[in-house]
Design a protein around this motif. Sequence first.
Motif, PDB file in Angstrom:
ATOM      1  N   LEU A 123     -17.935   1.460 -10.038  1.00  0.00           N
ATOM      2  CA  LEU A 123     -18.929   2.463 -10.406  1.00  0.00           C
ATOM      3  C   LEU A 123     -20.143   1.783 -11.016  1.00  0.00           C
ATOM      4  N   THR A 124     -21.317   2.258 -10.661  1.00  0.00           N
ATOM      5  CA  THR A 124     -22.561   1.704 -11.194  1.00  0.00           C
ATOM      6  C   THR A 124     -23.491   2.841 -11.602  1.00  0.00           C
ATOM      7  N   THR A 125     -24.335   2.570 -12.583  1.00  0.00           N
ATOM      8  CA  THR A 125     -25.355   3.535 -12.961  1.00  0.00           C
ATOM      9  C   THR A 125     -26.546   2.809 -13.561  1.00  0.00           C
ATOM     10  N   ASP A 126     -27.728   3.384 -13.351  1.00  0.00           N
ATOM     11  CA  ASP A 126     -28.932   2.829 -13.968  1.00  0.00           C
ATOM     12  C   ASP A 126     -29.224   3.498 -15.306  1.00  0.00           C
ATOM     13  N   ALA A 127     -28.279   4.305 -15.799  1.00  0.00           N
ATOM     14  CA  ALA A 127     -28.410   4.889 -17.127  1.00  0.00           C
ATOM     15  C   ALA A 127     -28.237   3.813 -18.193  1.00  0.00           C
ATOM     16  N   ALA A 128     -28.820   4.057 -19.351  1.00  0.00           N
ATOM     17  CA  ALA A 128     -28.614   3.188 -20.510  1.00  0.00           C
ATOM     18  C   ALA A 128     -27.601   3.866 -21.412  1.00  0.00           C
ATOM     19  N   VAL A 129     -26.417   3.257 -21.545  1.00  0.00           N
ATOM     20  CA  VAL A 129     -25.328   3.861 -22.302  1.00  0.00           C
ATOM     21  C   VAL A 129     -24.774   2.839 -23.286  1.00  0.00           C
ATOM     22  N   GLU A 130     -24.516   3.273 -24.507  1.00  0.00           N
ATOM     23  CA  GLU A 130     -23.929   2.388 -25.497  1.00  0.00           C
ATOM     24  C   GLU A 130     -22.542   1.943 -25.036  1.00  0.00           C
TER      25      GLU A 130
ATOM     26  N   LEU B 278     -19.231   3.904 -23.354  1.00  0.00           N
ATOM     27  CA  LEU B 278     -18.933   3.704 -21.937  1.00  0.00           C
ATOM     28  C   LEU B 278     -17.427   3.500 -21.730  1.00  0.00           C
ATOM     29  N   GLN B 279     -16.819   2.656 -22.563  1.00  0.00           N
ATOM     30  CA  GLN B 279     -15.392   2.385 -22.429  1.00  0.00           C
ATOM     31  C   GLN B 279     -14.559   3.624 -22.723  1.00  0.00           C
ATOM     32  N   ASN B 280     -14.888   4.315 -23.794  1.00  0.00           N
ATOM     33  CA  ASN B 280     -14.118   5.498 -24.174  1.00  0.00           C
ATOM     34  C   ASN B 280     -14.186   6.586 -23.112  1.00  0.00           C
ATOM     35  N   GLU B 281     -15.387   6.807 -22.586  1.00  0.00           N
ATOM     36  CA  GLU B 281     -15.546   7.887 -21.616  1.00  0.00           C
ATOM     37  C   GLU B 281     -14.981   7.526 -20.252  1.00  0.00           C
TER      38      GLU B 281
ATOM     39  N   PRO C  11     -31.178   4.522 -24.857  1.00  0.00           N
ATOM     40  CA  PRO C  11     -29.716   4.565 -24.731  1.00  0.00           C
ATOM     41  C   PRO C  11     -29.130   5.873 -25.239  1.00  0.00           C
ATOM     42  N   ILE C  12     -28.091   6.344 -24.551  1.00  0.00           N
ATOM     43  CA  ILE C  12     -27.434   7.594 -24.931  1.00  0.00           C
ATOM     44  C   ILE C  12     -25.984   7.337 -25.316  1.00  0.00           C
ATOM     45  N   ALA C  13     -25.416   8.286 -26.022  1.00  0.00           N
ATOM     46  CA  ALA C  13     -24.024   8.254 -26.455  1.00  0.00           C
ATOM     47  C   ALA C  13     -23.598   9.699 -26.683  1.00  0.00           C
ATOM     48  N   PRO C  14     -22.306   9.949 -26.933  1.00  0.00           N
ATOM     49  CA  PRO C  14     -21.869  11.319 -27.222  1.00  0.00           C
ATOM     50  C   PRO C  14     -22.688  11.930 -28.350  1.00  0.00           C
ATOM     51  N   GLY C  15     -23.097  13.173 -28.171  1.00  0.00           N
ATOM     52  CA  GLY C  15     -23.949  13.852 -29.132  1.00  0.00           C
ATOM     53  C   GLY C  15     -25.382  13.969 -28.658  1.00  0.00           C
ATOM     54  N   HIS C  16     -25.777  13.117 -27.701  1.00  0.00           N
ATOM     55  CA  HIS C  16     -27.117  13.208 -27.125  1.00  0.00           C
ATOM     56  C   HIS C  16     -27.219  14.479 -26.284  1.00  0.00           C
TER      57      HIS C  16
ATOM     58  N   ASP D 128     -28.456  15.037 -23.470  1.00  0.00           N
ATOM     59  CA  ASP D 128     -28.210  14.857 -22.041  1.00  0.00           C
ATOM     60  C   ASP D 128     -26.846  14.235 -21.746  1.00  0.00           C
ATOM     61  N   TRP D 129     -26.042  14.034 -22.788  1.00  0.00           N
ATOM     62  CA  TRP D 129     -24.723  13.437 -22.557  1.00  0.00           C
ATOM     63  C   TRP D 129     -23.848  14.305 -21.643  1.00  0.00           C
ATOM     64  N   PRO D 130     -23.817  15.621 -21.812  1.00  0.00           N
ATOM     65  CA  PRO D 130     -23.005  16.448 -20.903  1.00  0.00           C
ATOM     66  C   PRO D 130     -23.398  16.273 -19.433  1.00  0.00           C
ATOM     67  N   ALA D 131     -24.697  16.136 -19.160  1.00  0.00           N
ATOM     68  CA  ALA D 131     -25.133  15.948 -17.771  1.00  0.00           C
ATOM     69  C   ALA D 131     -24.647  14.614 -17.235  1.00  0.00           C
ATOM     70  N   PHE D 132     -24.706  13.578 -18.060  1.00  0.00           N
ATOM     71  CA  PHE D 132     -24.209  12.264 -17.640  1.00  0.00           C
ATOM     72  C   PHE D 132     -22.715  12.329 -17.335  1.00  0.00           C
ATOM     73  N   MET D 133     -21.946  12.943 -18.232  1.00  0.00           N
ATOM     74  CA  MET D 133     -20.504  13.001 -18.046  1.00  0.00           C
ATOM     75  C   MET D 133     -20.115  13.855 -16.839  1.00  0.00           C
ATOM     76  N   GLU D 134     -20.821  14.958 -16.638  1.00  0.00           N
ATOM     77  CA  GLU D 134     -20.521  15.812 -15.487  1.00  0.00           C
ATOM     78  C   GLU D 134     -20.770  15.071 -14.183  1.00  0.00           C
ATOM     79  N   THR D 135     -21.824  14.256 -14.159  1.00  0.00           N
ATOM     80  CA  THR D 135     -22.142  13.475 -12.965  1.00  0.00           C
ATOM     81  C   THR D 135     -21.111  12.388 -12.744  1.00  0.00           C
ATOM     82  N   LEU D 136     -20.714  11.698 -13.814  1.00  0.00           N
ATOM     83  CA  LEU D 136     -19.692  10.659 -13.702  1.00  0.00           C
ATOM     84  C   LEU D 136     -18.369  11.251 -13.221  1.00  0.00           C
ATOM     85  N   LYS D 137     -17.989  12.402 -13.758  1.00  0.00           N
ATOM     86  CA  LYS D 137     -16.748  13.055 -13.335  1.00  0.00           C
ATOM     87  C   LYS D 137     -16.799  13.439 -11.865  1.00  0.00           C
ATOM     88  N   PHE D 138     -17.955  13.925 -11.415  1.00  0.00           N
ATOM     89  CA  PHE D 138     -18.091  14.283 -10.004  1.00  0.00           C
ATOM     90  C   PHE D 138     -17.858  13.073  -9.112  1.00  0.00           C
TER      91      PHE D 138
END
Length: 408
Positions: free
Chosen positions: A200-207, A211-214, A250-255, A257-267
Amino acid sequence: MTRINEKTRFHPMPDGGPASPEGFAAGGLHCGIKRKRPDLGWIYSEVPAAAAAVYTTNRFQAAPLRVTQDSLAVEGKLQAVLVNSGIANACTGEKGLADAYAMRRLFAERIGIPNHLVAVASTGVIGEPLPMANIQIGISKIHPAAADPDLFNRAILTTDTVTKHVAARTTIGGRTVTIGGAAKGSGMIHPNMATMLAFLTTDAAVEGAALQNELKAVTEETFNMITVDGDTSTNDMVILMANGRAGHAPIAPGHADWPAFMETLKFVCRTLAKAIARDGEGATKLIEVDVQGAPSHEAAKAIAKSVVGSNLVKTAVCGADANWGRIVCAVGYSGCPVDLNKLTVAFGSVTVLKNGTPLPFDEAAAETVLSGETVPIHIKLGDGEGCAVAWGCDMTADYVKINASYRT
C-alpha cells in the motif's frame, strides 16, 4: 481536482495501484526464478516514506520478514520494496537470511539509498534456496525511470489467475490525496495474515505511530477477515508507505480529515482482500458472510470466519446447495455462545431459518443466489450490537489439482 463522492468521501480508481500516489513508481521483470513470467517486482518512492507493516502470525516467519522488520526498526521509514515470486525463501536457514539481506543491499546500491530504507518480500515454494545469481542480474536491470505498474502487479503473483490492484482519492487539507495498493494471494490463505502480500502506498503525510496503529486496525477488519483453505503461511505481510508528497500538513487521529483518510484506506484494503478471496485456488465464487446481532464485535468476527472457513459450507456453495445446516453447525463450533432460538440464516433475500425455526423456502430462488459470482450469507443472532463481515470462496476439485502439483 478529483471529484470526491460526498457519501463515501473518496473516489475509487479501479485501474489504480501502488504507483498511483504522487512520487511513487513500480515495475517488474523476469529474472529467471520462474520459467517465463515476471518474477521480480519493485516499488520506489522519490523520498523516504513513513512506513508500517503487519506480519504473518506463523511462528516460522520467513527470512524476508525478518529483514523488513530490521529495516523498519532503524527509523520507521522505507523508500523502496523489492519482491520476488516463485520461491518463498522460507525455512532456508542462515543462507536464506543472508540471501534476503543481500537482496536488500543490492537493491539499495542499485537505486542509491541506505540499506534500511528497503523492504524485502518473497512468495512461492517453501524450503528452496533463491537463485541469487539470477536475482542479482535482475536487480541490475531495475531503474525507476523504466517503471511499469502492470509488470509489478504480475511479478508478485504465484498461483493467482488475475492481478489485484486498486487506488482511491480523497481530500486532506484541501489537497488531493491518493491511496493505492496491489496484492497477491490465491492459496494458503487464512485469517491472521496468510499467503498473501499487500503493498500500500499513499502521498498523504501521516505521523508514523498513527500509521502503524491504523494499519493494524484496518488489517483486522479486511485482510484478516478472509480465508481460502485454512492454512496460514510463513511469508506474508502488508506494507504501507506514506511519502507526504500531497503537500498537506501531517495528520493523525483527531484531525478533521482523518475519517476521510481512514475510509479511503479501508476501501483499498477491503477491495484487495475481497479480490484475494475471490481468486482462491480453483474458486468460482466469492462468499460473503455478514453477521449481525452478536454479543460483541469479536464474537461476530469469530462466527463469520468460522462459517466462511467451513469446508462443508464451501463445498455446498460450489454445488449451489442450500444446505443451511452446515452454516448452523459452523456457528455452533465457533466457540461463541449463541442462542439457537434467536438464530436467523438467509442466502441473500431467501430466509431459511428464523429464530431457530426452519422455514419453507423456494429452492430455486436459493439456488439462484448460490449460483451467483458473489454468494451473500446473512446471519442474525439477536443477542447484541456486534457485527462483522468475512470473505472466502467455494472449494472445487480444481483446488486439489492445483495443490497436488504445486511444485511441478
